[in-house]
Design a protein around this motif. Structure first.
Motif, PDB file in Angstrom:
ATOM      1  N   VAL A 184      49.807  33.059  48.904  1.00  9.51           N
ATOM      2  CA  VAL A 184      48.650  33.241  50.009  1.00  9.51           C
ATOM      3  C   VAL A 184      48.420  34.686  50.382  1.00  9.51           C
ATOM      4  N   THR A 185      49.586  35.474  50.324  1.00  6.70           N
ATOM      5  CA  THR A 185      49.430  37.008  50.635  1.00  6.70           C
ATOM      6  C   THR A 185      48.369  37.553  49.628  1.00  6.70           C
ATOM      7  N   ILE A 186      48.757  37.063  48.307  1.00 10.72           N
ATOM      8  CA  ILE A 186      47.746  37.709  47.340  1.00 10.72           C
ATOM      9  C   ILE A 186      46.207  37.297  47.658  1.00 10.72           C
ATOM     10  N   MET A 187      46.132  35.777  47.964  1.00 17.24           N
ATOM     11  CA  MET A 187      44.981  35.430  48.501  1.00 17.24           C
ATOM     12  C   MET A 187      44.169  35.999  49.350  1.00 17.24           C
ATOM     13  N   ARG A 188      45.206  36.404  50.463  1.00 17.63           N
ATOM     14  CA  ARG A 188      44.676  37.232  51.877  1.00 17.63           C
ATOM     15  C   ARG A 188      43.836  38.516  51.284  1.00 17.63           C
ATOM     16  N   GLU A 189      44.773  39.129  50.755  1.00 15.72           N
ATOM     17  CA  GLU A 189      44.509  40.600  50.171  1.00 15.72           C
ATOM     18  C   GLU A 189      43.194  40.576  49.456  1.00 15.72           C
ATOM     19  N   VAL A 190      42.944  39.476  48.492  1.00 13.04           N
ATOM     20  CA  VAL A 190      41.755  39.671  47.923  1.00 13.04           C
ATOM     21  C   VAL A 190      40.294  39.329  48.831  1.00 13.04           C
ATOM     22  N   ALA A 191      40.837  38.221  49.717  1.00 14.82           N
ATOM     23  CA  ALA A 191      39.913  37.863  50.660  1.00 14.82           C
ATOM     24  C   ALA A 191      39.618  39.135  51.672  1.00 14.82           C
ATOM     25  N   VAL A 192      40.303  39.974  51.923  1.00 14.01           N
ATOM     26  CA  VAL A 192      40.027  41.022  52.744  1.00 14.01           C
ATOM     27  C   VAL A 192      39.323  42.241  51.940  1.00 14.01           C
ATOM     28  N   ASN A 193      39.709  42.270  50.660  1.00 13.85           N
ATOM     29  CA  ASN A 193      39.374  43.329  49.858  1.00 13.85           C
ATOM     30  C   ASN A 193      37.759  43.146  49.735  1.00 13.85           C
ATOM     31  N   HIS A 194      37.291  41.889  49.647  1.00 18.41           N
ATOM     32  CA  HIS A 194      36.130  41.341  49.261  1.00 18.41           C
ATOM     33  C   HIS A 194      35.262  40.961  50.569  1.00 18.41           C
ATOM     34  N   GLY A 195      35.895  41.283  51.803  1.00 15.36           N
ATOM     35  CA  GLY A 195      35.257  41.113  53.101  1.00 15.36           C
ATOM     36  C   GLY A 195      34.959  39.665  53.222  1.00 15.36           C
ATOM     37  N   LEU A 196      35.275  38.782  52.678  1.00 19.58           N
ATOM     38  CA  LEU A 196      35.065  37.265  52.864  1.00 19.58           C
ATOM     39  C   LEU A 196      35.093  37.076  54.418  1.00 19.58           C
ATOM     40  N   ALA A 197      34.033  36.236  54.685  1.00 21.89           N
ATOM     41  CA  ALA A 197      33.561  35.807  56.123  1.00 21.89           C
ATOM     42  C   ALA A 197      35.135  35.161  56.604  1.00 21.89           C
ATOM     43  N   SER A 198      35.950  34.574  56.275  1.00 25.58           N
ATOM     44  CA  SER A 198      36.998  33.990  56.810  1.00 25.58           C
ATOM     45  C   SER A 198      37.922  35.049  57.100  1.00 25.58           C
ATOM     46  N   ALA A 199      37.944  36.111  56.404  1.00 26.40           N
ATOM     47  CA  ALA A 199      38.898  37.165  56.658  1.00 26.40           C
ATOM     48  C   ALA A 199      38.278  38.181  57.782  1.00 26.40           C
ATOM     49  N   LYS A 200      37.195  38.142  58.052  1.00 24.17           N
ATOM     50  CA  LYS A 200      36.493  38.861  59.065  1.00 24.17           C
ATOM     51  C   LYS A 200      36.771  38.122  60.153  1.00 24.17           C
ATOM     52  N   GLU A 201      36.604  36.787  60.220  1.00 25.40           N
ATOM     53  CA  GLU A 201      36.890  35.808  61.370  1.00 25.40           C
ATOM     54  C   GLU A 201      38.327  36.038  61.976  1.00 25.40           C
ATOM     55  N   ALA A 202      39.196  35.977  60.748  1.00 26.29           N
ATOM     56  CA  ALA A 202      40.705  35.944  61.168  1.00 26.29           C
ATOM     57  C   ALA A 202      40.925  37.166  61.704  1.00 26.29           C
ATOM     58  N   LEU A 203      40.508  38.365  61.265  1.00 25.32           N
ATOM     59  CA  LEU A 203      40.857  39.591  61.722  1.00 25.32           C
ATOM     60  C   LEU A 203      40.182  40.069  62.982  1.00 25.32           C
ATOM     61  N   GLU A 204      39.138  39.390  63.403  1.00 27.73           N
ATOM     62  CA  GLU A 204      38.517  39.727  64.699  1.00 27.73           C
ATOM     63  C   GLU A 204      39.271  39.962  65.799  1.00 27.73           C
ATOM     64  N   GLY A 205      40.188  38.913  65.990  1.00 27.96           N
ATOM     65  CA  GLY A 205      40.867  38.893  67.189  1.00 27.96           C
ATOM     66  C   GLY A 205      42.042  40.091  67.307  1.00 27.96           C
TER      67      GLY A 205
END
Lengths: 253, 357
Positions: free
Chosen positions: A125-146
């Motif tokens: 999950v840690t790796i998947m999160r890092e890749v999601a953040v690195n690629h600006g995935l919509a879910s990452a933006k949403e998760a980090l918004e707050g």
């Protein structure tokens, strides 16, 4: 959300809130716009080629011991077993769906290290999160918004939560006492024995040298660049703060 | 009778369990003198030591089945049984070993042997160890397969905490097996079959008691499939749930087991009256000790290494020393008596063949 844990025999199969898995065709994945298979494949390859990946996934018995010990699995439709299985099966579609949804339900407590095979689903999950953040995935933006305030604090001061963030209106569930404390914040803080905790705008006293090193780390490792993809405004502010400070120190980049 | 001074070299068999008994009888039936050395004061090995009730899969009482083997060995004119005795050294080479025996009435003495068969077996995994969170030493109603065997042998299956009949019993599979973290990466082979057999026996004895088996994979190969697995499901309605239990917690006077019903995809918490841990096999202290005394190679788990796998199952790294049964790794009774007989035949052949076996 799943229903409460239940007995193994005789109970009906729980209704799923939405369709899952590669077999299901859908315009949107987890409520976000879908992308091409090639794009998903690229994201998966990035996860799989991470240096840590071979140590985090050996093979999966599908025994469910990770789910049994997972706090998130008790409250969300989250399953560390599905994370490990999807990765083991190299199910590109499902992994993408998990990157847009499931991975943000993991609390990163690593109880799943109990795995008899030595897998680390939380690490995947840690790796998947890092890749999601690195690629600006919509879910990452949403998760980090707050968390933009927290990100700002961590990246600009090196401390996560500062005492002056604890306002009664921000945390109503903390009860009426918070108002009293926030009125006399500096005084309360001075009551703490270690002098390094007599701060209000940072969690503790951060030395100049620490701060400079921290800024350099954010810049050199690309951590600051990651923020650009998820929150452009926040990125601009942080960049300004850091470069100004480094300039004062006479450090050129 | 004492045969150690006879002209033909003897086969020394170390360990009086199923494999050792099969080895002793086979070598003697082939006409070779045999010295059978057993650490304890009786023969029969684990089925007798741990009070096994009935032997899987045919359910013959263990005492009856083992009794037959013991009688055949004890009454054999070519076998000398030495009880309460351990082997403490082994010098010489194939055809002319000298073993030092200690214990028993005779104190320390030396015997000659042409070949040695090691049949020192296994011990049950200790479920109170390391990462195990099942409360084996904490809750009286958490027991292991062999503890339930003893109750089945007495025809009295109860909750040890209060002596009452359990209404719900579950088995937890793969305890101490197939686990990289514990270091026992192997499957112990028999626990699926034994648990299913015990589950049927519980259902037979207590028809109102619900029985669950929580598993990773059910492994009942060959005839065990229709001898054990099918009847357990079809006749006895044992509930098989794919998902391993992570921990056992007290809840009132019952036990709460936590796991995931993986095929249903849900975490589960179920109340049980009796939790049976399907513990795997580890090398016995005797197996470790004999490997060191005899100077034979062990694998990374401590079992004796068969050095010419896979078609030679009994040769060890020292010529003239053969291994049999669960000293070689997890084994069921059929495997144990088969390798016992194989090791004995190889030992006798070695002593008789002009070119060695």
């Amino acid at each position: 959300m799943r229903s409460s844990p239940s007995e193994p025999a005789g109970a009906a199969v729980a209704e799923r809130p939405r369709a899952r898995g590669a077999a299901v065709k859908s315009e949107a994945v987890a409520g976000f716009d879908d992308v091409t298979y090639e794009e998903k494949r690229k994201l998966f390859e990035e996860v799989r080629s991470d240096l840590r990946f071979p140590d985090y996934l050996y093979g999966c018995y599908e025994c469910g011991i990770c789910v049994a010990v997972c706090p998130s699995a008790r409250f969300y439709d989250f399953s560390p077993r599905r994370i490990a299985q999807a990765a083991a099966r190299q199910d590109v579609e499902l992994i993408y769906q998990q990157m847009q949804e499931d991975i943000w339900e993991c609390s990163q407590c690593f109880s799943c290290l109990r795995c008899p095979r030595g897998n680390n689903p939380g690490g995947i999950v840690t790796i998947m999160r890092e890749v999601a953040v690195n690629h600006g995935l919509a879910s990452a933006k949403e998760a980090l918004e707050g968390y933009s305030r927290i990100i700002y604090k961590i990246m600009s001061t090196g401390t996560q939560v500062s005492p002056d963030m604890l306002q009664p209106d921000a945390f109503p569930d903390w009860g009426p006492e918070v108002a009293d404390v926030s009125n006399q914040l500096a005084l309360w803080r001075r009551a703490l024995p270690p002098e390094t905790l007599h701060t209000t705008s940072t969690g503790w006293d951060v030395s100049d040298r620490t701060l400079i090193e921290l800024y350099l780390i954010w810049l050199e490792t690309g951590a600051l660049d990651m923020i650009r993809d998820v929150d452009e405004g926040l990125h601009m502010i942080l960049e300004e703060v850091m470069e100004e400070r480094l300039e004062e120190e006479g450090i050129e980049r | 009778m004492t045969i150690a001074n006879q002209a033909a070299p003897a086969v020394a068999v170390v360990g009086g369990g199923p494999a050792g008994l099969a080895a002793a009888r086979t070598a003697a039936d082939l006409g070779s003198p045999v010295v059978l050395i057993e650490r304890l004061g009786f023969l029969g090995g684990m089925p007798i030591i741990e009070n096994y009730a009935a032997i899987t899969p045919h359910l013959e009482p263990a005492e009856v089945a083992m009794g037959r083997m013991i009688t055949a060995v004890e009454s054999h004119p070519l076998v000398e049984v030495v009880l309460d005795t351990e082997v403490t050294s082994c010098e010489g080479e194939a055809g002319a070993f000298t073993l030092t025996l200690e214990g028993g009435a005779g104190g320390s003495r030396k015997i000659s042997a042409g070949a040695v068969v090691v049949a020192t077996g296994f011990q049950h995994f200790d479920p109170g160890r390391e990462t195990q969170m099942y409360g084996y030493y904490e809750f009286p109603d958490v027991i292991a397969l062999q503890d339930l065997e003893a109750m089945l042998k007495d025809h009295h299956v109860v909750r040890p905490s209060n002596g009452e009949s359990p209404a719900r019993v579950c088995f937890v599979q793969c305890v101490g097996s197939r686990d990289r973290q514990i270091g026992n990466e192997y499957c112990s082979k028999v626990c699926c079959g034994i648990a299913s057999k015990e589950a049927m026996e519980v259902r037979q004895m207590l028809p109102d008691c619900e029985v669950f088996i929580f598993y990773i994979d059910m492994r009942m190969y060959g005839y065990w499939e229709n001898q054990i697995y099918w009847p357990a499901q079809e006749q006895y309605h044992v509930q098989y749930v794919k998902g391993v239990i992570s921990e056992v917690l007290p809840k009132g006077d019952r036990l709460l087991v936590r796991g995931e019903d993986t095929t249903m995809g849900r975490p589960m918490e179920v109340l049980m009256d009796l939790v049976v841990l399907s513990v795997g096999m580890e090398p016995s202290p005797g197996t470790r000790k004999m490997a060191s005394v005899l100077g034979i190679e062990q694998n990374k788990y401590g079992f004796v290494e068969a050095v010419q796998p896979p078609l030679d199952t009994v040769s060890t790294s020292r010529v003239g020393v053969f291994a049999a049964g669960a000293a070689l790794g997890p084994a069921d009774l059929e495997d144990s008596v088969s390798t016992g007989a194989a090791a004995a035949s190889r030992a006798v052949a070695l002593l008789r063949s002009p070119v060695g076996a």
